[in-house]
Design an enzyme around this catalytic site. Structure first.
Site, mmCIF file in Angstrom:
data_model
loop_
_atom_site.group_PDB
_atom_site.id
_atom_site.type_symbol
_atom_site.label_atom_id
_atom_site.label_comp_id
_atom_site.label_asym_id
_atom_site.label_seq_id
_atom_site.Cartn_x
_atom_site.Cartn_y
_atom_site.Cartn_z
ATOM 1 N N LEU A 1 16.955 51.607 50.852
ATOM 2 C CA LEU A 1 15.804 51.523 49.954
ATOM 3 C C LEU A 1 14.909 52.755 50.047
ATOM 4 O O LEU A 1 14.249 53.122 49.089
ATOM 5 C CB LEU A 1 14.967 50.275 50.277
ATOM 6 C CG LEU A 1 15.596 48.920 49.941
ATOM 7 C CD1 LEU A 1 14.706 47.804 50.426
ATOM 8 C CD2 LEU A 1 15.819 48.806 48.436
ATOM 9 N N GLU B 1 13.792 53.969 58.601
ATOM 10 C CA GLU B 1 14.605 53.915 57.385
ATOM 11 C C GLU B 1 14.659 52.458 56.936
ATOM 12 O O GLU B 1 14.799 51.543 57.754
ATOM 13 C CB GLU B 1 16.006 54.452 57.672
ATOM 14 C CG GLU B 1 15.997 55.912 58.138
ATOM 15 C CD GLU B 1 17.316 56.321 58.780
ATOM 16 O OE1 GLU B 1 18.122 55.420 59.069
ATOM 17 O OE2 GLU B 1 17.515 57.524 58.995
ATOM 18 N N ASN C 1 1.804 53.297 49.604
ATOM 19 C CA ASN C 1 1.866 52.148 50.505
ATOM 20 C C ASN C 1 1.409 50.858 49.837
ATOM 21 O O ASN C 1 1.141 49.874 50.537
ATOM 22 C CB ASN C 1 1.021 52.405 51.755
ATOM 23 C CG ASN C 1 1.753 53.260 52.766
ATOM 24 O OD1 ASN C 1 2.965 53.407 52.704
ATOM 25 N ND2 ASN C 1 1.012 53.843 53.692
ATOM 26 N N GLY D 1 11.167 57.078 55.883
ATOM 27 C CA GLY D 1 9.908 57.724 56.235
ATOM 28 C C GLY D 1 9.982 58.265 57.640
ATOM 29 O O GLY D 1 11.000 58.131 58.326
ATOM 30 N N GLY D 2 8.893 58.878 58.099
ATOM 31 C CA GLY D 2 8.909 59.520 59.405
ATOM 32 C C GLY D 2 9.134 58.566 60.555
ATOM 33 O O GLY D 2 9.595 58.956 61.612
ATOM 34 N N MET D 3 8.801 57.258 60.388
ATOM 35 C CA MET D 3 8.963 56.309 61.488
ATOM 36 C C MET D 3 10.026 55.260 61.205
ATOM 37 O O MET D 3 10.141 54.287 61.941
ATOM 38 C CB MET D 3 7.632 55.611 61.771
ATOM 39 C CG MET D 3 6.666 56.441 62.585
ATOM 40 S SD MET D 3 7.233 56.674 64.273
ATOM 41 C CE MET D 3 7.021 55.015 64.913
ATOM 42 N N ASP E 1 -3.576 54.503 56.868
ATOM 43 C CA ASP E 1 -2.701 55.295 55.990
ATOM 44 C C ASP E 1 -2.613 54.661 54.604
ATOM 45 O O ASP E 1 -1.553 54.640 53.993
ATOM 46 C CB ASP E 1 -1.309 55.409 56.619
ATOM 47 C CG ASP E 1 -0.479 56.522 55.965
ATOM 48 O OD1 ASP E 1 -1.087 57.448 55.394
ATOM 49 O OD2 ASP E 1 0.755 56.444 56.018
#
Length: 882
Positions: free
Chosen positions: A18, A25, A139, A21-23, A134
């Site tokens: 889908l 999958e 988001n 991101g940095g933190m 964030d």
């Protein structure tokens, strides 16, 4: 690598990816037990090895699991399969608010309805003690039932707010947003995403619920207008807008929006958190009240500007605006940010910044940073990085460390290329460098608005001036022998283009004397004493080093006088071996660049025969300095912070030898390995002491000279060799015998350093800058008089190899170890051709060569240590007003 369809994580079967991101999958998956579709978020395998990252991942799970709300994505499960950690969340069908905004602004009713739902979700989180940190359109998911808020806890986990910086300066976000799939980092650029971050987050202060409300205000603004509240062509200009400007009113851009939305957005976007709306609950209620008004009365009438019905008023207002703009254009361009904001500039891929402040400079207009970066071969490239662009531009290559300074129009650089002994003018728009005149191993330059360049062509001696068009240099400062001055360095022109600041060498007990000179005059006036050359910064400041800090003091450039007391701005970068270089570079519009003040942790490691890094010694990471090996090779004397340590290399055990209030460094072993001489400041002044190598007994003071900056270099059979700095003769070398008074060995108008006596005691090798840069020379010993030059391309350290006919030295760049064969010819010696015997990896710092000539112990950055960066501070004068 991404998970393939059909892979099982516990009871969950992967269906399709889908996003990432940095933190984590995210994948669409099927719960095989309940038969429902879910979203599975996994920690990438290349990060799962980090215990810290896994802890952050688990923190997110705990955070999200405690939030049960219709407008918050639900967490179902958490697990670990093999080496993969994962979260199982509600599968939210729909599109992100960011995808929807790509098609334009939302209708008024949708702005109010969705905005209230997001505010309600924040209210639920804040009541549970959870801060999002964030919030942004990416988001927020838009579903059939309304808005769903995603990714709680991620900003906290990845440190998006950055650490609270020294001196109150902001260390802005230094990592990619964890919820953005595309990387935002380009080599040579400032990194981070800032559009929705509050001023206090950009300052490095801890975010609270009011920081989320700032982001909510930005999101509401964007939903209503289709544009972001704050824009900028670069991160630097964007942060300037956030910290110092106000967005246009919503009603100006979207007249159909209810005017009450303007008031809500303004309440969310107050710069001071105390002046901001205090709870998401209040925002939710106000949005719902507006929504009821819109549903009852329909769309509001467009707002009419006051006085718009009077035909003459718009023309009068336009004329007044033009006059104000014209006046503002004539005012100084100092950036008046209410708070200082700090960013980091990283080196291009495969390169690293050297630690020297004289190798970077910001253009007078504040738009471009010029810097030097070392490549993998330890040679250098000169780059320019426009702060409004994403990539740097390489201007030229230099074999040895160049010196940079800007033209006053910000269109060209002055560059001293010591490899070719030239002062160059290089246009930043391209083209070949233009040679202006000869220049050796320069120590600073400055370019005036009158088209004159003043520069220090060598490490000692006077300053010279030359036309920016080239020509014959003319002396413009005169070292005063009555003051024992050996040279002048680092000129800095003042705004009138006639007067300039510079400092004299050597320093006194309190630092370097700073003088005001003038073109066309032999007289100079002492201004102050400082720990570095000063930088003039508009509208009237001097920036300099003192007692380990960056200082700022008011300076009247017309009266040539200091005003008030100096103010501490923050911690200064570590000192380098380039004496007196300036600490920072300043633009005319309030921007400042300097080397990062952090001192990275280091480790000790043996190098392989090919120069490769071996396994680090199992010592705790610390600020280990250059090693000094004992004569038998079993121990290393080391500095770690302010103290001296003895390291047992066979057992990887370190024993602290000093623990006093002063700084202790520069260890040198006695020939039998039982004692260590070292430099110390424990007495309040700089002295040389000797202690037992096992730490027993009390250190004893070594009677040396009254010179400054004394430190031991080597201990020969004839006594201790000590290097010092003298006001008249600069760098000198002394022999301190076991009995009797110290004897000067090298005390000339040149700088001599790093002596090493041959194993047979007949020769002494040392460094001298008599050719304009440090090279290796030999002299007969103990009776001097027969001198032989060994190297011609520069050197930084020298060793003898016992039992052989070799002398070795490290090149000036530090990239290679070179060996030369010495063949006796009667009372003379013949020097063979230099040959490279070892090439060092770029990360190698200080080294020492074992007596067998086979092993090299090196100091390298600790695993995970951050690379050196350049600090860019916007609105630095706000630090003075703190």
């Amino acid at each position: 690598m991404p998970l393939q369809a059909g892979v099982r994580l516990g009871p969950y079967e992967i269906v399709a990816p889908l996003g990432a991101g940095g933190m984590g999958e995210v994948y669409r998956a099927k719960d095989t037990r309940l038969g429902r579709e879910v979203a599975v978020k996994v920690l990438p395998q290349h990060l799962s090895a980090s215990a810290e990252v896994r802890t952050r991942f688990e923190r997110e799970a705990r955070t999200v699991s405690g939030l049960n709300h219709p407008n918050i994505c639900t967490l179902f499960d958490v697990g670990r399969e093999g080496g993969t950690d994962y979260l199982v969340m509600e599968l939210v069908e729909g599109e992100t608010l960011a995808q929807r905004l790509a098609r334009g602004a939302l209708p008024p009713a949708e702005v109010l309805r969705l905005g209230a739902q997001v505010a309600d979700a924040l209210d639920r989180a804040h009541r549970a003690g959870v801060i999002h940190r964030d919030l942004k359109p990416g988001n927020v998911m838009l579903t059939r039932s309304g808005a769903k808020l995603m990714d709680f806890g991620l900003a906290r986990a990845t440190g998006m707010a950055g650490p609270a910086g020294a001196s109150g300066a902001t260390v802005a976000a230094l990592t990619q947003s964890p919820t953005v799939a595309q990387p935002l980092t380009a080599e040579g650029t400032i990194v981070g995403t800032f559009q929705y971050m509050s001023p206090e987050q950009l300052e490095g202060r801890e975010a609270d619920a009011r920081s989320d409300l700032w982001a909510l205000g930005c999101v509401l603004y964007e939903m209503a207008t289709g544009t972001r509240a704050f824009e900028g062509r670069s991160q630097a200009s964007l942060i300037t807008a956030i910290m110092g400007s106000e967005p246009r009113a919503v009603s100006e851009i979207a007249p159909l929006m209810p005017q009450g939305l303007d008031r809500i957005v303004r309440a969310c976007l107050a710069k001071d958190p105390d002046e901001r709306v205090q709870t998401a609950h209040d925002v939710k209620l106000r949005l719902r009240d507006l929504a009821e008004g819109v549903s009852q009365a329909g769309a509001p009438a467009p707002a009419v500007a006051r006085g718009a019905a009077h035909g003459r008023w718009p023309w009068a207002i336009a004329l007044l605006a033009a006059l104000v703009a014209a006046v503002l254009a004539l005012l100084p361009r100092e950036r008046a940010l209410p708070r200082a904001v700090q960013l980091s500039l990283v080196a291009p891929e495969g390169a690293a910044f050297p630690p020297f402040a004289s190798t970077l400079a910001i253009s007078p207009d504040g738009r471009t940073v010029a810097y030097v970066a070392a490549d993998s071969s330890r040679e250098f490239d000169v780059w320019v990085q426009p702060l409004e662009a994403s990539t740097p531009v390489r201007l030229m290559h230099a074999q040895r460390l160049p010196v940079l300074f800007w033209a006053p129009d910000s269109r060209a650089l002055g560059i001293v290329d010591p490899a070719h002994d030239e002062l160059l003018k290089v246009s930043t728009s391209g083209g070949s460098p233009v040679s202006l005149c000869a220049a050796g191993n320069a120590r600073g330059g400055s370019w005036s608005r009158r088209g004159v360049i003043v520069f220090a062509p060598s490490v000692s001696g006077p300053l010279y001036r030359v036309s920016a068009g080239g020509g014959q240099p003319v002396q413009c400062s005169w070292p005063d022998s009555s003051r024992h001055e050996s040279g002048h360095r680092y000129p800095c022109f003042l705004p009138d283009g006639r007067h300039f600041l510079y400092l004299s060498l050597p320093p006194g007990p309190d630092g370097y004397d700073v003088w005001v000179g003038s073109l066309g005059s032999r007289t100079a006036r002492k201004l102050m004493t400082a720990g570095s050359a000063p930088t003039y910064a508009r509208p009237g400041w001097l920036l300099f080093r003192r007692a380990g800090n960056v200082m700022a003091q008011r300076f009247d450039a017309r009266a040539l006088a200091l005003r008030g007391d100096p103010v501490v701005l923050g911690e200064a970068p570590p000192l380098t071996d380039i004496d007196a270089e300036p600490i920072a570079s300043a633009s005319d519009d309030g921007r400042l660049v300097m080397i990062d003040a952090r001192t990275p942790d280091t480790r000790l490691v043996w190098l392989g025969r090919d120069g490769s890094l071996g396994v680090p010694l199992s010592l705790p990471a610390g600020q280990w300095g250059p090693p000094r090996l004992s004569p038998d090779g079993r121990f290393a004397a080391e500095t770690n912070g302010p103290d001296l340590w003895r390291v047992d290399l066979g057992r990887s055990v370190a024993v602290r030898l000093t623990s006093n209030a002063g700084a202790n460094s520069n260890p040198a072993w006695s020939p039998d390995g039982t004692r260590i001489a070292f430099r110390t400041t424990r007495t309040g002044s700089e002295e040389v002491m000797v202690m037992n190598a096992d730490g027993s007994g009390s250190p004893q003071l070594v009677p040396t000279t009254a010179d400054l900056f004394k430190h031991p270099v080597e201990w020969s059979s004839r006594g201790l060799l000590v290097s010092s700095i003298n006001r008249e003769t600069f760098r000198d070398v002394w022999l301190v015998p076991s009995t009797g008074a110290p004897v000067p060995l090298f005390r000339s108008r040149f700088g001599e350093d790093m002596p090493a006596v041959s194993p047979d005691g007949r020769w002494i090798a040392y460094l001298s800058d008599e050719a304009g840069h440090d090279d290796v020379y030999l002299e007969s010993f103990p009776v001097l008089g027969h001198k032989v030059r060994v190297s011609t391309d520069g050197a930084s350290r020298v060793w003898w190899v016992p039992g052989s006919d070799e002398l070795r030295y490290r090149t000036a760049s530090g990239a290679e170890m070179v060996a030369v064969t010495l063949t006796p010819r009667g009372g003379d010696v013949e020097v063979g051709a230099p040959r490279v015997v070892l090439r060092f990896p770029p990360e190698v710092l200080g080294i020492d060569l074992a007596r067998d000539g086979q092993r090299v112990l090196a100091c390298v950055p600790a695993s995970g240590a951050q690379a050196r960066s350049i600090r860019v501070i916007l609105g630095w004068t706000a630090l003075v007003k703190r």
